[in-house]
Each structure stands twice: as C-alpha cells, then as structure tokens.
Design a protein around this motif. Sequence first.
Motif, PDB file in Angstrom:
ATOM      1  N   UNK A 189      34.833  32.296  53.401  1.00 50.16           N
ATOM      2  CA  UNK A 189      34.219  32.856  52.188  1.00 50.16           C
ATOM      3  C   UNK A 189      34.172  31.844  51.045  1.00 50.16           C
ATOM      4  N   UNK A 190      35.304  31.190  50.689  1.00 48.98           N
ATOM      5  CA  UNK A 190      35.205  30.206  49.600  1.00 48.98           C
ATOM      6  C   UNK A 190      34.300  29.024  49.936  1.00 48.98           C
ATOM      7  N   UNK A 191      34.291  28.594  51.192  1.00 50.00           N
ATOM      8  CA  UNK A 191      33.423  27.479  51.582  1.00 50.00           C
ATOM      9  C   UNK A 191      31.950  27.894  51.528  1.00 50.00           C
ATOM     10  N   UNK A 192      31.648  29.123  51.905  1.00 46.87           N
ATOM     11  CA  UNK A 192      30.270  29.616  51.809  1.00 46.87           C
ATOM     12  C   UNK A 192      29.851  29.737  50.350  1.00 46.87           C
ATOM     13  N   UNK A 193      30.767  30.195  49.504  1.00 49.25           N
ATOM     14  CA  UNK A 193      30.463  30.281  48.072  1.00 49.25           C
ATOM     15  C   UNK A 193      30.185  28.890  47.509  1.00 49.25           C
ATOM     16  N   UNK A 194      30.966  27.916  47.951  1.00 44.79           N
ATOM     17  CA  UNK A 194      30.763  26.528  47.518  1.00 44.79           C
ATOM     18  C   UNK A 194      29.406  26.018  47.991  1.00 44.79           C
ATOM     19  N   UNK A 223      40.960  33.415  35.893  1.00 49.32           N
ATOM     20  CA  UNK A 223      40.391  32.470  36.861  1.00 49.32           C
ATOM     21  C   UNK A 223      41.368  32.215  38.010  1.00 49.32           C
ATOM     22  N   UNK A 224      42.662  32.164  37.697  1.00 47.64           N
ATOM     23  CA  UNK A 224      43.670  31.942  38.742  1.00 47.64           C
ATOM     24  C   UNK A 224      43.714  33.119  39.710  1.00 47.64           C
ATOM     25  N   UNK A 225      43.642  34.324  39.173  1.00 49.62           N
ATOM     26  CA  UNK A 225      43.625  35.522  40.024  1.00 49.62           C
ATOM     27  C   UNK A 225      42.359  35.544  40.869  1.00 49.62           C
ATOM     28  N   UNK A 226      41.245  35.191  40.254  1.00 48.29           N
ATOM     29  CA  UNK A 226      39.968  35.168  40.970  1.00 48.29           C
ATOM     30  C   UNK A 226      39.980  34.129  42.085  1.00 48.29           C
ATOM     31  N   UNK A 227      40.650  32.996  41.848  1.00 45.73           N
ATOM     32  CA  UNK A 227      40.763  31.959  42.883  1.00 45.73           C
ATOM     33  C   UNK A 227      41.516  32.486  44.093  1.00 45.73           C
ATOM     34  N   UNK A 228      42.576  33.244  43.836  1.00 48.21           N
ATOM     35  CA  UNK A 228      43.355  33.840  44.934  1.00 48.21           C
ATOM     36  C   UNK A 228      42.499  34.839  45.702  1.00 48.21           C
ATOM     37  N   UNK A 229      41.739  35.653  44.978  1.00 48.59           N
ATOM     38  CA  UNK A 229      40.887  36.647  45.625  1.00 48.59           C
ATOM     39  C   UNK A 229      39.754  35.989  46.401  1.00 48.59           C
ATOM     40  N   UNK A 230      39.142  34.962  45.812  1.00 48.85           N
ATOM     41  CA  UNK A 230      38.053  34.260  46.483  1.00 48.85           C
ATOM     42  C   UNK A 230      38.550  33.578  47.757  1.00 48.85           C
ATOM     43  N   UNK A 231      39.834  33.226  47.776  1.00 54.05           N
ATOM     44  CA  UNK A 231      40.424  32.631  48.969  1.00 54.05           C
ATOM     45  C   UNK A 231      40.662  33.635  50.074  1.00 54.05           C
ATOM     46  N   UNK A 248      33.611  25.197  39.820  1.00 53.22           N
ATOM     47  CA  UNK A 248      32.224  24.811  40.134  1.00 53.22           C
ATOM     48  C   UNK A 248      31.260  25.824  39.514  1.00 53.22           C
ATOM     49  N   UNK A 249      31.583  27.110  39.671  1.00 51.78           N
ATOM     50  CA  UNK A 249      30.759  28.169  39.088  1.00 51.78           C
ATOM     51  C   UNK A 249      30.744  28.074  37.566  1.00 51.78           C
ATOM     52  N   UNK A 250      31.908  27.880  36.958  1.00 47.94           N
ATOM     53  CA  UNK A 250      31.995  27.773  35.501  1.00 47.94           C
ATOM     54  C   UNK A 250      31.178  26.594  34.975  1.00 47.94           C
ATOM     55  N   UNK A 251      31.321  25.437  35.633  1.00 45.90           N
ATOM     56  CA  UNK A 251      30.582  24.239  35.218  1.00 45.90           C
ATOM     57  C   UNK A 251      29.084  24.438  35.393  1.00 45.90           C
ATOM     58  N   UNK A 291      30.871  39.784  38.173  1.00 38.70           N
ATOM     59  CA  UNK A 291      29.992  40.045  39.317  1.00 38.70           C
ATOM     60  C   UNK A 291      30.630  39.498  40.598  1.00 38.70           C
ATOM     61  N   UNK A 292      31.223  38.314  40.493  1.00 35.28           N
ATOM     62  CA  UNK A 292      31.912  37.715  41.644  1.00 35.28           C
ATOM     63  C   UNK A 292      33.077  38.595  42.070  1.00 35.28           C
ATOM     64  N   UNK A 293      33.824  39.117  41.099  1.00 32.83           N
ATOM     65  CA  UNK A 293      34.955  39.988  41.400  1.00 32.83           C
ATOM     66  C   UNK A 293      34.491  41.239  42.140  1.00 32.83           C
ATOM     67  N   UNK A 294      33.414  41.846  41.650  1.00 36.68           N
ATOM     68  CA  UNK A 294      32.884  43.061  42.279  1.00 36.68           C
ATOM     69  C   UNK A 294      32.503  42.791  43.730  1.00 36.68           C
ATOM     70  N   UNK A 295      31.819  41.665  43.954  1.00 41.44           N
ATOM     71  CA  UNK A 295      31.404  41.310  45.316  1.00 41.44           C
ATOM     72  C   UNK A 295      32.623  41.118  46.218  1.00 41.44           C
ATOM     73  N   UNK A 296      33.638  40.427  45.703  1.00 37.70           N
ATOM     74  CA  UNK A 296      34.848  40.179  46.488  1.00 37.70           C
ATOM     75  C   UNK A 296      35.574  41.472  46.828  1.00 37.70           C
ATOM     76  N   UNK A 297      35.677  42.362  45.832  1.00 37.35           N
ATOM     77  CA  UNK A 297      36.361  43.641  46.055  1.00 37.35           C
ATOM     78  C   UNK A 297      35.626  44.468  47.102  1.00 37.35           C
ATOM     79  N   UNK A 298      34.294  44.488  47.009  1.00 39.54           N
ATOM     80  CA  UNK A 298      33.492  45.256  47.973  1.00 39.54           C
ATOM     81  C   UNK A 298      33.622  44.669  49.377  1.00 39.54           C
TER      82      UNK A 298
END
Length: 361
Positions: free
Chosen positions: A24-29, A279-287, A310-313, A331-338
């Motif tokens: 998931x994180x690699x696909x997001x990247x 952002x730290x919590x989101x990084x854990x979730x995105x992982x 990368x997204x922020x920049x 929006x990223x959080x919502x997608x991850x939760x779903x």
Amino acid sequence: MSSKTIKSNETSLVMRIVRHQCFIPLMALLILVIFNLIADPTFFKITLADNSAGNPILSGFLITILDSGSELAILAIGMTLVTAASGGQDISVGAAVAISGSVLLRVLCGSNTRPETLQAPIIVAFLISVVVAMLFGAFNGVLVAFFKIQPMIATLILYTAGRSIAAWINNNELPVISEPSFKYFGEFIPGIPIPTPFFIAVACIIIIMLVLKFTNLRLFTEAVGINEKSSRLNGLKPAWIKILAFIILGICVAVVGLIKVSRISTINYSVIAKDIEMDAILAVALGGNALSGGKFNMTASIIGAYVIQFLTTTLYKFNVQPDALPAYKAVVVIILVVVSAPTVKNWFSNLTKKFTKKEVA
C-alpha cells in the motif's frame, strides 16, 4: 510444466505481492511519482549549488522530502511501537518536541538567551533533553498502563500543556544559538551535500532494526497488543512493555527536537512541530499497521512517513494553502480506514479467491 501450473504460480506471486504490508505505501508512492511526472517533471530536478556559507549542497523537491521526511520517519518508529503495544496513539509528540527542544536550548544557553559561547557541550545538552523526553514518555505510559486511560486521552494532557511548559522552561524567552556548528544537525555538514537529518534518520532506523532483530522487543510488543491477558499468563508484564514503548517514543521525540531547533538555532513554541503527531499517526496507518494494536511492520511505517512527506511537498508545490493541507490528508485517512475495514478486506479476499479459481480453471 503445464500452462495451467504456470498461470497458477503467476497468480499466486501477484497475490503475495498485493498482500504484502509494504504494497500500500509503495503503491501510494508510485501514484505520487506518476502524478508529478505528468503534472510537472521538474519536480524531480536536483541541483548542486552553494549555500550561504559557501558549501555545495543539493537542492530540489526530492531533497526536501528526504530532509523533512526524516523527522517524520524517526517519530514513526516510536509511534509504531506505541500503537502496537497500547492499541492507541500518542497525540502529544508535537508538544513533547517543543519541550525537548526548549530543554536543549536552556542547557546550551544557560541564563543568557544570547550567549556568545555555548554553556555546555551539545552532546550533554542533547542527553539531558533525551532524559526529559523519556520522563514525559514514561508519564504518558504510566497513565495508559497503570491507570488504564485510553492513549489518546492520556496524551491529551501533555498535548494541551506541553507548549506552555516549553515556554516556561525558558521564561517565555526565545534563546538564540550563535555557534555555527549547532546548525549542522538540522542542515548540512560542510562538504556533505545531503541534509544531515537524513543520516540521523538512517542511524535511528538501523538501531531500531537491530534491536527488533536481536531482542524480544517485537515479540513482546506484538503479544501485548494482540492479547494483553494472554501475554500476562505467559509471564510478560504488559504494563512495563507499554511504558517502554512510550519511553522509546520519547527518545525519538528528543532526536526530532534537536533537529528542529538546530534548523533555526532558536525555537518558536507555538509553531515548532505543529500537527506533526497527525502525520506520524498517518504514516503508521499508511504502513498498513492496525491502529488497534498488535502486529506491526516497521519498514512499512518508515516508507509511509516518506510518502506522507512526498504528499505534503507535492501539495505545497501546487500552491495548496497550509490551512488546507489537513483536508487533503483527511481524504487519505478516510481511504485507509475504509480499505483496512474488515468488511472490505473480506470482500477483497473473496474476490481474489474467485479470480484465482477462474485463472486456474
């Protein structure tokens, strides 16, 4: 080997790749890379130029991602352990960064907010800030482990009071460090064109990977996060393991505090590390790590941290206002939760099985 067997093996390989936690994180990247390549290929341009001190440094959006993302990667290490052990998140890390940075400056400056020379060696000041950050981490851990307070509520105390404590440490003044070498930790070491925070992050990553490999930290943390009662019956002490996770996060906070104050040689109590906990919590979730605790993948969290940066920049590159950034990240959080919801996982698993059976047939 028959074509049917080959197809089955190929399908199995694809499924293993898709199910891997780093997928998931690699696909997001990959999505972010493709988007920037299409929208503006100059996003990936890296140049070599002299900075204000006359030293050659690399610059560009990718360097910015490496630089700022390294702070987030360091915090993601501690946040992953806290999440896995306690089944909750620490929302006070931004305020804790302010405290550790303020302590660091207090030791370096002493009673004079504009000292001509440092009042203590940088390493001594840093170690003192580490001890203070560990104590605050232990405070949060005790509230969670012994008083059974939900982590987000327990850390709300420090989240609310932390920045005021940071300002109180320096009597509401803004100490300024004039020593040029102090900037090396947050900017560049002369002769090395890559930002120093990246090397600090690499060192932290290597240390935590060695700890996870050669100690039982991973096993104990996951055991407590999966089933606290069972881990206690097996001889573990869940309360102390939770406290240890918060203490490790405190160490990570102190490292980020050093980087933050080193960048500007001073501190802004209300702005430093603002919203970095999200952002730290989101990084854990995105992982792909379960925010309810249990098993974790440290590599995926670290990749997730750089993806978030990368997204922020990218958003800054396209002139998105800072106040609007949380909306895009939401929006990223919502997608991850779903995506991580049990019903979606079951649906995807059933779809995969049907697809596999058709391919084999």
